[in-house]
Design a protein around this motif. Structure first.
Motif, short mmCIF file in Angstrom:
data_model
loop_
_atom_site.label_atom_id
_atom_site.label_comp_id
_atom_site.label_asym_id
_atom_site.label_seq_id
_atom_site.Cartn_x
_atom_site.Cartn_y
_atom_site.Cartn_z
N THR A 129 -4.50 37.90 -50.11
CA THR A 129 -4.12 36.46 -50.19
C THR A 129 -5.00 35.77 -51.10
O THR A 129 -4.58 35.13 -51.94
N ARG A 130 -6.24 35.65 -50.48
CA ARG A 130 -7.24 34.89 -51.16
C ARG A 130 -7.45 35.34 -52.64
O ARG A 130 -7.53 34.46 -53.63
N TYR A 131 -7.48 36.83 -52.84
CA TYR A 131 -7.69 37.05 -54.33
C TYR A 131 -6.56 36.67 -55.13
O TYR A 131 -6.71 36.25 -56.18
N ILE A 132 -5.55 36.95 -54.85
CA ILE A 132 -4.13 36.74 -55.49
C ILE A 132 -4.00 34.93 -55.85
O ILE A 132 -3.71 34.88 -57.00
N LEU A 133 -4.44 34.31 -54.77
CA LEU A 133 -4.30 32.72 -55.06
C LEU A 133 -5.70 32.37 -56.01
O LEU A 133 -5.21 31.41 -56.74
N GLU A 134 -6.66 32.80 -56.14
CA GLU A 134 -7.61 32.89 -56.95
C GLU A 134 -7.03 33.16 -58.36
O GLU A 134 -7.55 32.62 -59.26
N GLN A 135 -6.60 34.39 -58.58
CA GLN A 135 -6.17 34.89 -59.64
C GLN A 135 -5.16 34.10 -60.34
O GLN A 135 -5.13 33.81 -61.29
#
Length: 244
Positions: free
Chosen positions: A113-119
Motif C-alpha cells: 500500500t505505501r509503495y503504491i501511494l508513493e508511486q
C-alpha cells in the motif's frame, strides 16, 4: 457520427456534405479496426488466463479456453439483449466498472500500500512535468527508437482512433450539465482512476522486478498475456482474483 454534426453546423456550404461523408467513413473504419484489435487482445488475454489459472493440459489449452470465452460472450449478449439495448449495455458496463473498482481496492489494500501511494504521487508529478515534452519526443538521436514506435505513437494513435465516437458520446451524455460537472465526470475521475490502476498494478510489477523475485518480469518476457495474472499472484487469494 461526427460528420453529421459538421453537416448540421454548415449545411448551407457546398463542401459540407462530401466532407461529412468522408468523416463518417473514416470514423467507422478507425473505430472498427480499434474494436477488432481490442477484442483480439482481450480474447487472447482471457483465454491465456483461463489456461493459466486452472492449469489446463496442453491438449485442452488450444480449445477449452475459447469454448469458455464463447459461453461468457453468449451470457453477456443474452444479458444485454433480453432487455433494451441501452439498459442491457448499461448493466454490463456497471458490472465491469464495479469489478474493476473492487480489484483495484483489493490491490491497494493487500498489495504494498505505501509503495503504491508513493508511486501515485511520483507518477502524478512526472505526468504534470513531462506531459508536453513526451508528446514531442521522437528520439531522433537515440540508437534504439523501439520505445517511441511501440508505445508512445501507438498509444496516441489508439486513442485518436476512438476520438470521433467518444467525442460524440461524451457530448450527448453531457447535455445539460455544468462545466464543473463535465470536467469532474469526464476528465478528472477517469484520469484519476487510470493513474491509480497503473500505479497499483504496473507499480507492483516494477517493484517485483527490481526488488522482488522477478517472476512478473519473467512472465512478461515469456508470455505478455500472463503478466497481469503474475501480478495478482504476488497478492493473497490470487486464484479468486484472477477469475474476476
Amino acid at each position: 457520427l461526427p460528420g453529421d454534426i459538421l453537416l448540421k453546423a454548415f449545411h448551407d456550404k457546398k463542401w459540407a456534405l462530401p466532407t461529412s461523408r468522408f468523416m463518417n467513413v473514416l470514423a467507422c473504419v478507425c473505430s472498427a479496426m480499434t474494436i477488432a484489435a481490442t477484442m483480439g487482445i482481450g480474447s487472447v488475454q482471457v483465454t491465456t488466463g483461463i489456461a493459466g489459472v486452472f492449469g489446463l493440459s496442453e491438449s485442452f489449452k488450444s480449445v477449452l479456453p475459447y469454448i469458455v470465452l464463447g459461453i461468457l460472450l453468449a451470457i453477456c449478449l443474452a444479458a444485454s439483449t433480453t432487455k433494451t439495448v441501452g439498459k442491457g449495455m448499461n448493466i454490463i458496463g456497471n458490472w465491469n466498472t464495479w469489478m474493476a473498482i473492487g480489484i483495484l481496492v483489493f490491490a491497494m489494500i493487500f498489495g504494498p500500500t505505501r509503495y503504491i501511494l508513493e508511486q501515485v504521487v511520483q507518477t502524478f508529478g512526472t505526468f504534470i512535468t513531462q506531459l508536453i515534452p513526451r508528446n514531442f519526443q521522437m528520439f531522433i538521436f537515440g540508437n534504439d527508437p523501439t520505445y517511441s514506435v511501440t508505445w508512445d505513437v501507438v498509444n496516441n494513435m489508439w486513442w485518436i482512433s476512438w476520438t470521433p465516437f467518444m467525442a460524440v458520446f461524451i457530448a450527448s451524455i453531457s447535455k445539460g450539465r455544468t462545466i464543473r460537472a463535465f470536467s469532474l465526470a469526464t476528465m478528472t475521475i477517469p484520469v484519476a482512476f487510470m493513474l491509480l490502476w497503473h500505479c497499483a498494478f504496473g507499480g507492483v510489477a516494477l517493484l517485483d522486478t527490481i526488488q522482488g523475485s522477478g517472476e512478473v518480469g519473467a512472465n512478461a518476457m515469456a508470455n505478455a498475456d500472463m503478466t497481469f495474472f503474475a501480478v495478482l499472484r504476488t497478492m493473497p487469494f490470487s486464484n479468486l482474483t484472477s477469475i474476476f
